[in-house]
Write an enzyme that holds these catalytic residues in place. Structure first.
Site, mmCIF file in Angstrom:
data_model
loop_
_atom_site.group_PDB
_atom_site.id
_atom_site.type_symbol
_atom_site.label_atom_id
_atom_site.label_comp_id
_atom_site.label_asym_id
_atom_site.label_seq_id
_atom_site.Cartn_x
_atom_site.Cartn_y
_atom_site.Cartn_z
ATOM 1 C CB SER A 70 10.396 -20.468 26.709
ATOM 2 O OG SER A 70 9.770 -21.573 27.311
ATOM 3 C CE LYS A 125 12.485 -17.576 30.938
ATOM 4 N NZ LYS A 125 12.274 -18.476 29.775
ATOM 5 C CB SER A 176 8.969 -19.935 30.438
ATOM 6 O OG SER A 176 10.270 -20.026 29.863
#
Length: 595
Positions: free
Chosen positions: A177, A79, A153
């Site tokens: 997330s 990420k 996210s």
């Protein structure tokens, strides 16, 4: 996704010489290239092919030298709020970008163990969101239905794994997330205890709460990653010495019925109940818990002083170039400016009181088993109501880090639209290994169907419709379905909660299906058809009063659209419930021209 494309399988094949890391890397690069035409928003920065292959060659050389590498040749994604040396970290905000000279501690441990980084994935900007649409690099979508959000996210990381581009991916989880996108894409989402995995090299969202997580296909994959990256890091002020505590699975906490909120998503509700039945089938006791204190804790994250932590994470940019920040994210961060020191301490006092309540809860239960989310939304819906719908996705996730718990998101099945439904097992800090054991046992017992095929083409969204009378095959209005290219899905019955009436003075003859409940109802024969959304809309327009289209529950507990009726439909009507369906009733009528 090749079922053999798992962490342990790849590492074993590379270690044994059945393949090599370069070959694995080339195959992963080919998959990434092919999928880029379908979902270009998965990646923010891809590592150059030559650099990926250089990583792979180093792994092969180390294997040839006799090293034992637990993740030999395993491709992974990171990420893009987690540092990888020499690759920009953007947190999905181009004006924030910087290029680190050293990798995050967890990334360094993975590479040392032989894993091969493929690139940096998209995310809700500054990890502020649970939906995946708050990024200037585009919105990754659910891999099984690209009309729907991927969850965030850690959106790009989830898609990269679910689409089979990499074997696992790093995400983060402050409010859910790493769990929400796991649910929507049918993955395992391990959110470790705070401090179990180092957060050195992570762009903070809420630094006191942040966790780096893993998204993977199997429990074994998640366990393998935890074995490599878990452990104390003296450079991380929030790292804690690793502990491992046992967790029993005999007393499972579930929300009281009135607190089981699914926001009208009947499939999510049904699959949650099925998952709880699976957990109870082995003798576990399901114990109702009051969710109110947990939800009060969750409110502190965005409605209390912790929002100021998000402000702190990007304050220089917020002060100098606020227009560079996504408007929704910026509004959340700006709210933190008004938080006072008094607010912070009062919030801490209230959280301490709620922590006591949560600690007492563990005296009565061993773990919690909750829905991961109440429902899912289309990307267009999320963009139309970005705050309210995003908040809905965090209903069962936001309290976990505030109350120092470990969590494991697991698949629970699939909606008719292909999107995933999940449950999450939650237990006190340091029960991570116990949760993995519990998750493994649940998945073995649940025997879930395989995931749907990837949404490769722009498939039309469809609706299932139950018909009960004149629209059945061979009946006079069936043409209204065939002219819309409706496809027969099944011939089945409703749940035993309906009565069927032959309406008076209806041409052609039509029935009225009325929901009456289990005491007075019966199962009624229906046919279920599938239409695309536009065709369904045109069909509904033609339905005459007193009939209407509502929701009908089928024998298997699922809910589809179907014919229902207003109360006036049964005035002068004949109750034909005992016949079991419209065909049986029609068979009792005299035939035209008969004696």
């Amino acid at each position: 996704m090749d079922v053999a494309f798992h962490v342990g399988d790849i590492a074993a094949a590379v270690t044994s010489g059945r393949t090599d890391a370069v070959s694995v890397a080339r195959a992963a690069l080919a998959r990434i290239d092919a999928y880029a035409a379908i979902q270009p928003a998965v990646w923010i920065t891809r590592i150059a092919d030559a650099d990926v292959l250089a990583y792979a060659r180093r792994v092969d050389a180390r294997i040839a030298a006799g090293e034992v590498l637990p993740l030999a040749g395993v491709p992974f994604a990171t990420k893009d709020n987690i540092d990888l040396a020499g690759v920009p970290t953007t947190a999905a905000c181009p004006d924030f970008a910087y290029t680190p000279t050293i990798s995050a501690e967890v990334v360094e441990r993975l590479i040392t163990a032989g894993a091969i980084p493929m690139g940096k994935t998209n995310l809700d900007q500054f990890a502020t969101g649970l939906n995946g649409t708050r990024s200037p690099y585009g919105a990754p979508a659910c891999v099984f239905n690209r009309a729907y959000v991927s969850g965030g996210s850690s959106s790009g990381s989830a898609v990269a794994v679910a689409a089979g581009l990499v074997a696992f991916a790093l995400g983060t989880d402050t409010a859910g997330s790493g769990r929400v996108p796991a649910a929507f894409n049918g993955l395992i989402g391990m959110k470790p205890t705070k401090g179990r995995w180092s957060t050195t090299g992570l762009v903070p969202a809420c630094r006191t709460l942040d966790c780096i997580t893993v998204l993977a296909h199997t429990i074994a994959d998640a366990r393998a990653i935890d074995a490599v990256v878990a452990g104390f890091d003296r450079t991380d002020a929030y790292s804690r010495p690793r502990e491992d505590r046992l967790v029993a699975t005999r007393r499972i906490g579930v929300p009281a019925p009135a607190q089981r909120i699914f926001l009208g998503d009947s499939t999510a509700a049904r699959l949650y109940e099925q998952a709880m039945a699976t957990l109870a089938a082995d003798g576990a006791e399901l114990i109702e818990v009051d969710m109110a204190p947990l939800r009060e804790a969750a409110m502190l994250l965005y409605g209390g002083p912790w929002v100021a932590e998000r402000t702190a994470a990007a304050l220089p940019l917020l002060d100098t170039r606020p227009e560079a920040i996504d408007p929704i994210v910026r509004a959340i961060m700006e709210a933190g400016r008004s938080v006072s020191g008094v607010d912070v301490f009062e919030g801490q006092y209230r959280l301490a009181a709620l922590q006591r309540i949560a600690d007492a809860m563990w005296q009565d239960i061993d773990l919690l088993a909750l829905p991961t989310t109440p429902t899912i939304y289309r990307i267009a819906e999320m963009r139309a109501a970005p705050i309210a719908l995003n908040s809905n996705l965090g209903l069962y996730t936001n309290f976990v880090n505030l109350l120092d718990m470990a969590a494991l998101a697991l698949p629970a099945g699939w909606r008719d639209n292909g999107t995933g439904v999940g449950i999450t097992l939650i237990a006190p800090a340091w029960t991570d290994q116990g949760l993995l054991d519990a998750g493994e046992a649940y998945l073995a017992a649940a025997a879930l169907p395989p995931p749907p095929p990837l949404n490769i083409e722009d498939n039309m969204e469809t609706v299932k419709l139950a018909v009960v009378g004149a629209h059945l095959e061979g009946m006079p209005l069936h043409w209204q379905l065939t002219s819309r290219e409706a496809r027969l899905v099944s011939a089945t019955t409703t749940a035993p909660t309906y009565r069927l009436y032959a309406m008076a003075n209806s041409t052609p003859p039509k029935p009225a299906l009325i929901h009456v409940g289990e005491e007075d109802g019966a199962a009624i024969a229906v046919e279920v058809y599938e239409l695309d959304v536009a065709a369904f809309g045109s069909f509904v327009v033609e339905v005459p009063a007193p009939l209407a289209i509502g929701s009908v529950t089928l024998a298997d507990g699922s809910t589809v659209k179907g014919f229902v009726a207003e109360p006036r439909a049964i005035v002068g009507a004949e109750d034909i419930t005992a016949l079991g369906g419209w065909r049986a009733y029609i068979a009792t009528l005299p035939r035209p021209g008969g004696s």
